[in-house]
Design a protein around this motif. Structure first.
Motif, PDB file in Angstrom:
ATOM      1  N   SER A  73       0.879   5.644  -0.179  1.00  0.00           N
ATOM      2  CA  SER A  73       0.214   6.949  -0.322  1.00  0.00           C
ATOM      3  C   SER A  73       1.279   7.975  -0.702  1.00  0.00           C
ATOM      4  N   GLY A  74       1.979   8.557   0.282  1.00  0.00           N
ATOM      5  CA  GLY A  74       2.972   9.587  -0.052  1.00  0.00           C
ATOM      6  C   GLY A  74       4.226   9.055  -0.730  1.00  0.00           C
ATOM      7  N   GLY A  75       4.481   7.753  -0.611  1.00  0.00           N
ATOM      8  CA  GLY A  75       5.621   7.154  -1.307  1.00  0.00           C
ATOM      9  C   GLY A  75       6.976   7.439  -0.682  1.00  0.00           C
ATOM     10  N   HIS A  76       7.014   7.640   0.634  1.00  0.00           N
ATOM     11  CA  HIS A  76       8.301   7.957   1.266  1.00  0.00           C
ATOM     12  C   HIS A  76       9.034   6.746   1.803  1.00  0.00           C
ATOM     13  N   SER A  77       8.424   5.584   1.707  1.00  0.00           N
ATOM     14  CA  SER A  77       9.090   4.422   2.274  1.00  0.00           C
ATOM     15  C   SER A  77       9.267   3.382   1.179  1.00  0.00           C
ATOM     16  N   TYR A 117      11.881   3.864  16.180  1.00  0.00           N
ATOM     17  CA  TYR A 117      10.641   4.566  15.829  1.00  0.00           C
ATOM     18  C   TYR A 117      10.157   4.019  14.487  1.00  0.00           C
ATOM     19  N   VAL A 148      -6.151   2.372   4.987  1.00  0.00           N
ATOM     20  CA  VAL A 148      -6.877   3.516   5.531  1.00  0.00           C
ATOM     21  C   VAL A 148      -7.368   4.363   4.363  1.00  0.00           C
ATOM     22  N   VAL A 188       5.964  12.518  14.386  1.00  0.00           N
ATOM     23  CA  VAL A 188       6.623  13.562  15.184  1.00  0.00           C
ATOM     24  C   VAL A 188       7.061  14.684  14.267  1.00  0.00           C
ATOM     25  N   MET A 191      12.235   2.299   7.611  1.00  0.00           N
ATOM     26  CA  MET A 191      11.606   2.438   6.291  1.00  0.00           C
ATOM     27  C   MET A 191      11.785   1.214   5.409  1.00  0.00           C
ATOM     28  N   GLY A 236       2.920  11.223   3.118  1.00  0.00           N
ATOM     29  CA  GLY A 236       1.500  10.891   3.148  1.00  0.00           C
ATOM     30  C   GLY A 236       0.931  11.019   4.558  1.00  0.00           C
ATOM     31  N   GLY A 285       4.854  15.916  10.217  1.00  0.00           N
ATOM     32  CA  GLY A 285       6.305  15.931  10.384  1.00  0.00           C
ATOM     33  C   GLY A 285       6.934  17.167   9.764  1.00  0.00           C
ATOM     34  N   ASP A 286       8.110  16.977   9.171  1.00  0.00           N
ATOM     35  CA  ASP A 286       8.834  18.130   8.634  1.00  0.00           C
ATOM     36  C   ASP A 286       8.703  18.256   7.121  1.00  0.00           C
ATOM     37  N   VAL A 296       0.858  -1.186   0.000  1.00  0.00           N
ATOM     38  CA  VAL A 296       0.000   0.000   0.000  1.00  0.00           C
ATOM     39  C   VAL A 296       0.891   1.231   0.000  1.00  0.00           C
ATOM     40  N   GLY A 314      -4.846  -2.838   7.682  1.00  0.00           N
ATOM     41  CA  GLY A 314      -5.775  -2.570   6.595  1.00  0.00           C
ATOM     42  C   GLY A 314      -5.351  -1.349   5.804  1.00  0.00           C
ATOM     43  N   ARG A 340      15.861  14.635  17.623  1.00  0.00           N
ATOM     44  CA  ARG A 340      14.606  15.345  17.934  1.00  0.00           C
ATOM     45  C   ARG A 340      14.339  15.208  19.418  1.00  0.00           C
ATOM     46  N   GLY A 370       0.500   7.487   5.919  1.00  0.00           N
ATOM     47  CA  GLY A 370       1.769   6.836   6.276  1.00  0.00           C
ATOM     48  C   GLY A 370       2.323   7.371   7.580  1.00  0.00           C
TER      49      GLY A 370
END
Ligand SMILES: Cc1cc2nc3c(=O)[nH]c(=O)nc-3n(C[C@H](O)[C@H](O)[C@H](O)COP(=O)(O)OP(=O)(O)OC[C@H]3O[C@@H](n4cnc5c(N)ncnc54)[C@H](O)[C@@H]3O)c2cc1C
Length: 462
Positions: free
Chosen positions: A73-77, A413, A199, A148, A418, A138, A132-133, A71, A197, A354, A141
Motif C-alpha cells: 500500500s504505502g510502499g514503506h517496506s 517491533y 485488507v 506508534v 522491514m 500506508g 505514526g510520524d 502486497v 490476507g 520512543r 501497513g
C-alpha cells in the motif's frame, strides 16, 4: 512451490477489473518501486485493483498458480515488492476512498490510503486517528504492525482505534473482522502484520484533538541530555509524546551551520494538552538543552496535528535497521549510543527512541497481537547509504548498537522489521502471541500464500 507468471492468463483471470503492468509496460518501474532504495527484487507483474472484488480475483490467481504474492500500500517496506524476483505484486493504492461518519465518530479507509490522506479527510471534521510520524506510510501497513506515533501515550496505538476491517483471505473470500465477526482474525490483524490476507477496508474510531503544540526541539547530544529527555518523557503527562532521534545533524537550513555534522538530540514532540499549558509541559525538555550549553533550534509551535505528519521525503537511500525495546536509557546507555554513532562511518545513522507507557500500556498484553504493551521504550537503530552494497557494511554495527541499548530486554517491533528477517519472528511475537498467530494463520492462510512479510507459519507447519 513457485511457478512462472503468464501475463495473458493473469489479465484474463482479472476480467479487466485491475490494471496489470509487466516489465514491458510503461509505468512498471514506478509501480513496483518502494520508498527505501537498494532492493533489487523486480517482480514479474504488478496488479492494481480498484475494489475488493479485483483483489479477490488476484489473490485466487496467485493461489491457483503458486505465485509469490507481495502486497503493497504505502510502499514503506522492502517486503511490498516481494522477497524474490518474479513475484506478483498486488498494489492496493487504487483502494483510496475515505468516508467519515461524523455522527458515529468513525472513518473508513480503503486498503491503499496513506495516513496523510486519511488524516486530511478526518481533519475536515475535526477528528483524527493516531498513526505514526509520516503521512506517506500506508494506513493498512502501519495498522497491521501496531502503529506508534505522536499520540500513542494519550490515545494508544493505531490498533487500539481499529473498529473493524474487510479482508480478502487466502481462499479469495471477503470477510469482515471485528470484535463480533471472526474475532480470531480481528485479534491477529492488530499487530500480526500482512500474514492473514489483503485488507481492503479499515474502519477506525476517531478522536477530537484540537490544536497541538509540536515540532522538533534540537538539543546538544550529551549522555545527560539523552538520558534526561527519556526520563522527562517517562514522567510527563500522557498528552506529551515524542520521537527522539539521536543523530548526526544534517546540513539543513533550520539548523545553524555550526551544528551540521555534530551529534544532536532531535526531540520531535507533540503536546496535545492545550496551547496554554504547553510552555510549562515542555519546560523540563528545554531546560535540558540550556544545561547542556543552549538549545540548538526550537521549532516547536502550535498547529494542526496533521502538520506533524508532513515532512519532506529525504533522498532515496538503502537503509538497514534493527528494532529494540528497552526498560530504560540511563546515562551509561546514552553514552554507549553517542560512542556508537560517533564511531560509525555510515552516511546516515540514527538511534531513534520512543517512550511509550500511558495509553499503550492500558491495554492488556493478550488483547491484541502486539505483544510488548509493558515495554516503556521502543527504538530503532538505522544506517543508510546510497547503495545496498554500501549499507551492507553496517549490518553488524546496527545489530551491535541495538543489543547494547536493549540491555538484555527481548523484543522487536514488527513495523520496524522491514526486511521480514525470520530470526526476529519470536522477538516480535513471543510466547502465547506467537502460538495464537500460528493458529489464526492455519485457519485463514493454511498454505502460507501471504509470506512476503514477517512471516508467521501456520500451526502444524514443519
Ligand atoms: C519513513 C518511515 C516512517 C515510519 N514511521 C513509523 C511510525 O512512526 N510508527 C510506526 O508504527 N511505524 C512507522 N514506520 C514503519 C511502517 O509502519 C511499516 O514499514 C509499515 O509496514 C509500512 O506500511 P506501508 O503500507 O507504507 O508499506 P508497504 O511496503 O506497502 O507494506 C508493508 C507491508 O504491510 C503489509 N500490507 C500493506 N498494505 C496491506 C494491505 N492492504 N493488506 C494486507 N497487508 C498489507 C504487507 O505485508 C506489506 O509487505 C515507518 C516507516 C518508514 C519507512
Amino acid at each position: 512451490m513457485t511457478s512462472t507468471l503468464s501475463p495473458s492468463a493473469l489479465r484474463a483471470a482479472l476480467h479487466g477489473t485491475s490494471l496489470v503492468l509487466t516489465p514491458l509496460d510503461e509505468g512498471f518501474v514506478a509501480a513496483h518501486q518502494i520508498r527505501p532504495g537498494g532492493v533489487d527484487a523486480v517482480p514479474d507483474a504488478v496488479v492494481r485493483p480498484t475494489d475488493a472484488a479485483g483483489v479477490a480475483r488476484a489473490v485466487r490467481f496467485a493461489a491457483d498458480h503458486g505465485l509469490e504474492l507481495a502486497v503493497r500500500s504505502g510502499g514503506h517496506s522492502a517486503l511490498g515488492r516481494g522477497r524474490r524476483p518474479g513475484a506478483l505484486v498486488l498494489d492496493v493504492r487504487g483502494l483510496d476512498d475515505v468516508q467519515v461518519d461524523r455522527a458515529a465518530r468513525r472513518a473508513t479507509a480503503g486498503g491503499g490510503v496513506t495516513a496523510g490522506a486519511y488524516t486530511a479527510a478526518t481533519t475536515q471534521h475535526g477528528l483524527i486517528t493516531p498513526f505514526g510520524d509520516a503521512g506517506t506510510v500506508g494506513v493498512a501497513g502501519i495498522t497491521l504492525g501496531g502503529g506508534v506515533g505522536f499520540l500513542s501515550r494519550r490515545l494508544g496505538m493505531t490498533i487500539d482505534s481499529l473498529h473493524s476491517a474487510r479482508v480478502v483471505t487466502a481462499d479469495g473470500q471477503v470477510r469482515t473482522a471485528s470484535a463480533q465477526e471472526h474475532p480470531d482474525l480481528f485479534w491477529a490483524l492488530r499487530g500480526g502484520g500482512g500474514n492473514f490476507g489483503v485488507v481492503t477496508e479499515l474502519t477506525f474510531d476517531t478522536h477530537e484533538i484540537g490544536t497541538v503544540v509540536g515540532g522538533p526541539l534540537i538539543l546538544p547530544a550529551t549522555p545527560t541530555t539523552v538520558a534526561g529527555v527519556v526520563a522527562t518523557l517517562r514522567q510527563a503527562p500522557r498528552e506529551l509524546t515524542a520521537i527522539v532521534m539521536v543523530m548526526v545533524a544534517p546540513p539543513v537550513p533550520f539548523l545553524p551551520e555550526e551544528a551540521h555534522g555534530r551529534l544532536v538530540v532531535m526531540v520531535n514532540l507533540c503536546w496535545s494538552g492545550g496551547v496554554d499549558d504547553a510552555d510549562a509541559a515542555l519546560a523540563p525538555l528545554r531546560a535540558l538543552g540550556e544545561q547542556a550549553g543552549g538549545i540548538i533550534a526550537d521549532l516547536v509551535a502550535p498547529g494542526p496535528y496533521i502538520g506533524l505528519l508532513e515532512g519532506p521525503d529525504g533522498p532515496p537511500m538503502a537503509m538497514h535497521n534493527r528494532s529494540f525495546y528497552a526498560d530504560d536509557v540511563d546515562e551509561a546507555a546514552a553514552a554507549d549510543i553517542l560512542d556508537a554513532l560517533g564511531s560509525s562511518t555510515a552516511m546516515m545513522r540514527v538511534v531513534q527512541l520512543r517512550v511509550l507507557g500511558g495509553a499503550v500500556a492500558d491495554v492488556p498484553t493478550g488483547a491484541t497481537a502486539y505483544a510488548h504493551r509493558d515495554a516503556p521504550i521502543t527504538g530503532v537503530v538505522a544506517a543508510a547509504e546510497p547503495t545496498a552494497e554500501a549499507v551492507a557494511e553496517h549490518v553488524d554495527w546496527v545489530a551491535d548498537v541495538a543489543d547494547r541499548v536493549r540491555r538484555g530486554r527481548h523484543g522487536a517491533y514488527a513495523n520496524f522489521v522491514m526486511d521480514g528477517d525470520p530470526t526476529l519472528l519470536a522477538q516480535a511475537y513471543p510466547g502465547d502471541t506467537g502460538r495464537r498467530l500460528a493458529e489464526a494463520k492455519a485457519t485463514y492462510d493454511p498454505t502460507n500464500l501471504f509470506r512476503s512479510n514477517l512471516n508467521v507459519l501456520p500451526a502444524g507447519h514443519d
